[in-house]
Design an enzyme around this catalytic site. Structure first.
Site, short mmCIF file in Angstrom:
data_model
loop_
_atom_site.label_atom_id
_atom_site.label_comp_id
_atom_site.label_asym_id
_atom_site.label_seq_id
_atom_site.Cartn_x
_atom_site.Cartn_y
_atom_site.Cartn_z
N LYS A 214 -22.23 32.76 -9.11
CA LYS A 214 -22.87 33.36 -7.71
C LYS A 214 -21.76 33.41 -6.58
O LYS A 214 -21.44 34.39 -6.07
CB LYS A 214 -23.85 32.70 -7.43
CG LYS A 214 -24.70 33.32 -6.08
CD LYS A 214 -25.98 32.66 -5.93
CE LYS A 214 -26.81 33.08 -4.68
NZ LYS A 214 -28.00 32.67 -4.29
N GLU A 220 -15.61 23.80 -11.65
CA GLU A 220 -15.74 23.94 -12.97
C GLU A 220 -15.55 25.34 -13.51
O GLU A 220 -14.74 25.47 -14.41
CB GLU A 220 -17.09 23.38 -13.67
CG GLU A 220 -17.50 21.93 -13.29
CD GLU A 220 -17.91 21.77 -12.03
OE1 GLU A 220 -17.70 22.58 -10.86
OE2 GLU A 220 -18.75 20.45 -11.93
N GLY A 275 -29.66 30.13 -7.94
CA GLY A 275 -28.98 29.78 -9.24
C GLY A 275 -29.94 29.55 -10.60
O GLY A 275 -30.01 30.39 -11.70
N ARG A 276 -31.10 28.95 -10.23
CA ARG A 276 -31.67 28.36 -11.42
C ARG A 276 -32.75 29.41 -11.36
O ARG A 276 -33.57 29.26 -12.48
CB ARG A 276 -32.35 27.04 -11.24
CG ARG A 276 -33.10 26.80 -9.80
CD ARG A 276 -33.26 25.28 -9.63
NE ARG A 276 -33.95 25.04 -8.00
CZ ARG A 276 -33.22 24.77 -7.03
NH1 ARG A 276 -31.72 25.06 -7.10
NH2 ARG A 276 -33.51 24.78 -5.87
N GLU A 361 -34.13 20.25 -9.74
CA GLU A 361 -33.30 20.64 -8.81
C GLU A 361 -34.29 21.44 -7.79
O GLU A 361 -34.11 21.48 -6.47
CB GLU A 361 -32.34 21.81 -9.37
CG GLU A 361 -31.19 21.80 -8.29
CD GLU A 361 -29.96 22.65 -8.96
OE1 GLU A 361 -28.86 21.92 -9.06
OE2 GLU A 361 -30.00 23.73 -9.11
N HIS A 392 -40.83 11.74 -34.56
CA HIS A 392 -40.05 10.66 -35.34
C HIS A 392 -39.19 9.78 -34.59
O HIS A 392 -38.23 8.75 -34.95
CB HIS A 392 -39.50 11.24 -36.52
CG HIS A 392 -40.48 11.78 -37.36
ND1 HIS A 392 -40.97 11.16 -38.43
CD2 HIS A 392 -40.85 13.01 -37.45
CE1 HIS A 392 -41.80 11.85 -39.06
NE2 HIS A 392 -41.93 13.01 -38.52
N LYS A 512 -19.99 16.74 -4.89
CA LYS A 512 -18.80 17.88 -5.08
C LYS A 512 -17.69 17.36 -3.99
O LYS A 512 -16.50 17.60 -4.28
CB LYS A 512 -19.31 19.30 -4.89
CG LYS A 512 -20.23 19.82 -5.98
CD LYS A 512 -20.51 21.28 -5.54
CE LYS A 512 -21.53 21.88 -6.45
NZ LYS A 512 -21.74 23.48 -5.88
C1 G6Q Z 1 -28.86 26.42 -8.93
C2 G6Q Z 1 -27.66 25.61 -8.46
C3 G6Q Z 1 -26.65 25.48 -9.21
C4 G6Q Z 1 -25.69 26.59 -9.32
C5 G6Q Z 1 -24.30 26.09 -9.93
C6 G6Q Z 1 -23.16 27.12 -10.19
O1 G6Q Z 1 -30.01 26.73 -8.36
O2 G6Q Z 1 -27.40 26.40 -7.19
O3 G6Q Z 1 -27.04 24.94 -10.17
O4 G6Q Z 1 -26.16 27.68 -10.11
O5 G6Q Z 1 -23.69 25.39 -9.07
O6 G6Q Z 1 -23.18 27.96 -9.02
P1 G6Q Z 1 -22.33 29.41 -9.01
O7 G6Q Z 1 -22.95 30.48 -9.57
O8 G6Q Z 1 -22.23 29.72 -7.54
O9 G6Q Z 1 -21.05 28.91 -9.75
#
Ligand code: G6Q
Length: 549
Positions: A214, A220, A275-276, A361, A392, A512
């Site tokens: 996003k 990463e 994001g989620r 989250e 199990h 972070k």
């Molecule tokens: C979700 C968070 C988080 C996000 C990641 C990746 O709700 O905001 O998990 O999706 O940190 O972020 P980017 O899509 O910006 O790389």
């Protein structure tokens, strides 16, 4: 837009329904599901609800009709109806980030419109969907070729968190419907092992990377994207190859261009998609490439079915509302710390991991919308494994341990892979587990089996362990969409009761920022001056020494 109406509600413990529930809990905590079922023979047929193709049996919960009535009252006093309407209108209900929360617009049919700040967001959503569909068709058919003219046969989604967990879960869940000629990989961890293992057997000439981010700044993802570019260019030897082997999914056109990806090959989404909550936006491009645009649309339709059910069904028949209220009941009155989610469907093996982010989250928050510290528990810990494997392993603790763990058991009437009697065997375990957890085995029953007296206490199963059983016809894109939206709106319902912001994630920021400060201290050639606490300083020094050794 104002959210004052929703932020000024009384603290949870002050609400009349909460006080009534606290009293009511004292009666309920001593009641056993055995008694509740004995008193009401129709309980198993009455305490059920259906919506968007999903069936919920919530009768094996430690509740009576009075509990449901009081929980509904709590929802009313917490402003659930207003907050739901505010979300669907596009109000900025994510107050700490001052954003609308409009994942529900991602799955609205083209014929609908939703005007937010003068813009029809549904029209924008469908423009992107159409571009995604056109691109997916080209890649799937082989019309889109790599730099050397060969068709794309491997797709690597690079993303993390919300830009990874949804896509990987959806790919695994819908693998049955996917193009089996193509390979899909999901690269998330900055650990180089993840990169090397994801790419080691892929042919660069036939590989497409989707850089899903996003913000397009995530450490990463950008590190993996740069390594992917090096990997591709080392084989293809020409900068121009980037245009054929990299596409981006992002809201940040500037950063995408800076990376070298033409915005022609960028699929956008919007600030109002968290994001989620983004797997049904362009972040789902890998899903569409795997299952094709038609099936992706069915997935969206499933989400939409549940959105409509959530928005329109009365609370006592509303699946997400019931599940959300029950989650609050166990967290705050019974002190349950965790919720187990056990899909009896192998294709849903990544569903619990996906849910962990969605639930934890969203609702792992310690202050109310207007910043007051909460004096009650918020989001529980979610975890799970596909049945029957979990049985199990850790189910022992659920059956006979000292903690109360409410469990959701998810099953489908038909399997996608019929084989002898496997499916009946699988499903018999769903029903047997719910039965055993609820009713257990009494001392008298154990004795009747002729058990040695010394062993009797070990074999007694107290029961009274709550479960929800969720059933659907078959795992399809549509039923998957409905299932995900069920949990999204259950999370929302819980957040409204707790009066927290379910849509921010400030808690992930500090780690972070600190990592950014430590990176140069690990990479520096000369001995860096360290000013952390004594433990962090010593760990950094030890790491530097060990990596040289
Ligand atoms: C979700 C968070 C988080 C996000 C990641 C990746 O709700 O905001 O998990 O999706 O940190 O972020 P980017 O899509 O910006 O790389």
């Amino acid at each position: 837009m104002s959210t004052s109406a929703t932020t000024s509600i009384p603290m949870l413990r002050e609400r009349p329904a909460w006080k009534a529930l606290s009293k009511h809990y004292e009666e309920i905590r001593t009641r056993h599901l055995r008694e509740l079922f004995a008193e009401d023979h129709a309980r198993g047929e009455r305490l059920v609800a259906e919506g968007a193709g999903l069936f919920l049996d919530y009768s094996k919960n430690r509740i009576t009709d009075e509990t449901v009535k009081l929980l509904r009252q709590l929802a009313d006093e917490s402003g659930l109806a207003d907050r739901t309407a505010a979300m669907f209108r596009g109000e900025r209900i994510n107050v700490s980030e001052n954003r609308s929360v409009l994942h529900i617009a991602l799955r609205m049919p083209k014929s609908e419109s939703l005007i937010v700040d003068g813009v029809d967001v549904v029209a924008e959503v469908h423009e992107v969907l159409e571009r995604m569909a056109e691109f997916s068709e080209r890649v799937r058919s082989g019309a889109w070729t790599g730099h050397t003219g060969k068709p794309i046969r491997s797709v690597v989604n690079i993303g993390i968190g919300g830009s990874d967990l949804g896509p990987v879960m959806a790919y695994e869940a819908l693998r049955h419907y996917s193009n089996r000629e193509m390979t899909f990989r999901f690269l998330s961890n900055v650990d180089s092992t993840d990169f090397v293992e994801a790419t080691r057997d892929l042919d660069p000439e036939q590989t497409l990377f989707i850089v899903s981010s996003k913000t397009f700044t995530t450490l990463e993802t950008m590190t993996n994207a740069r390594s992917a570019r090096d990997w591709a260019l080392a084989a293809l030897g020409d900068e121009a190859a980037v245009a054929k082997h990299f596409v981006a999914v992002s809201t940040n056109a500037e950063k995408v261009t800076e990376f070298g990806i033409d915005t022609e090959n960028m699929f956008g989404f919007w600030e109002w998609v968290g994001g989620r909550y983004s797997m049904d936006s362009a972040i789902g491009l890998s899903t569409m490439l795997a299952i094709g645009p038609e099936r992706f649309r069915e997935l969206l339709a499933g989400f939409h079915d549940m959105d409509e059910h959530f928005r329109g069904a009365p609370p006592e028949r509303n699946l997400p509302v019931l599940m959300g209220l029950l989650a609050v009941w166990y967290s705050d009155f019974f002190g349950a710390q965790t919720v187990g989610v056990m899909p009896y469907e192998q294709y849903l093996k990544r569903f619990p991991a996906y849910l962990q982010q969605l639930t934890m989250e969203s609702n792992g928050k310690h202050v109310t919308l207007d910043g007051r510290p909460v004096d009650y528990d918020t989001g529980a810990i979610y975890w799970g494994e596909p049945g029957t494997n979990g049985q199990h392993s850790f189910y022992q603790l659920i059956h006979q341990g000292t903690r109360l763990i409410p469990v959701d058991l998810i099953g489908f009437a038909k399997t996608l892979n019929p084989l002898r009697d496997h499916h009946d065997l699988l499903m018999s375990n769903v029903f047997a587990q719910a039965e055993a957890l609820a009713f257990g085995r009494t001392e008298a029953e154990v004795r009747e089996e002729g058990t040695d007296e010394a062993i009797v206490p070990h074999r007694v199963m107290e029961g009274n362990r709550p479960t929800n059983v969720i059933l659907a016809g078959q795992l399809t894109p549509r039923s998957l969409g409905a299932l995900i939206a069920l949990y999204e709106h259950s999370v929302f319902t819980q957040g409204v009761i707790w009066n927290i912001d379910s849509f921010d994630q400030w808690g992930v920021e500090l780690g972070k920022a600190l990592a950014q400060r430590i990176i140069p201290e690990l990479e520096s050639e000369s001995e860096p001056e360290l000013s952390h606490d004594s433990s962090t300083n010593a760990l950094i020094r030890r790491y530097r020494t060990m990596k040289r050794g």
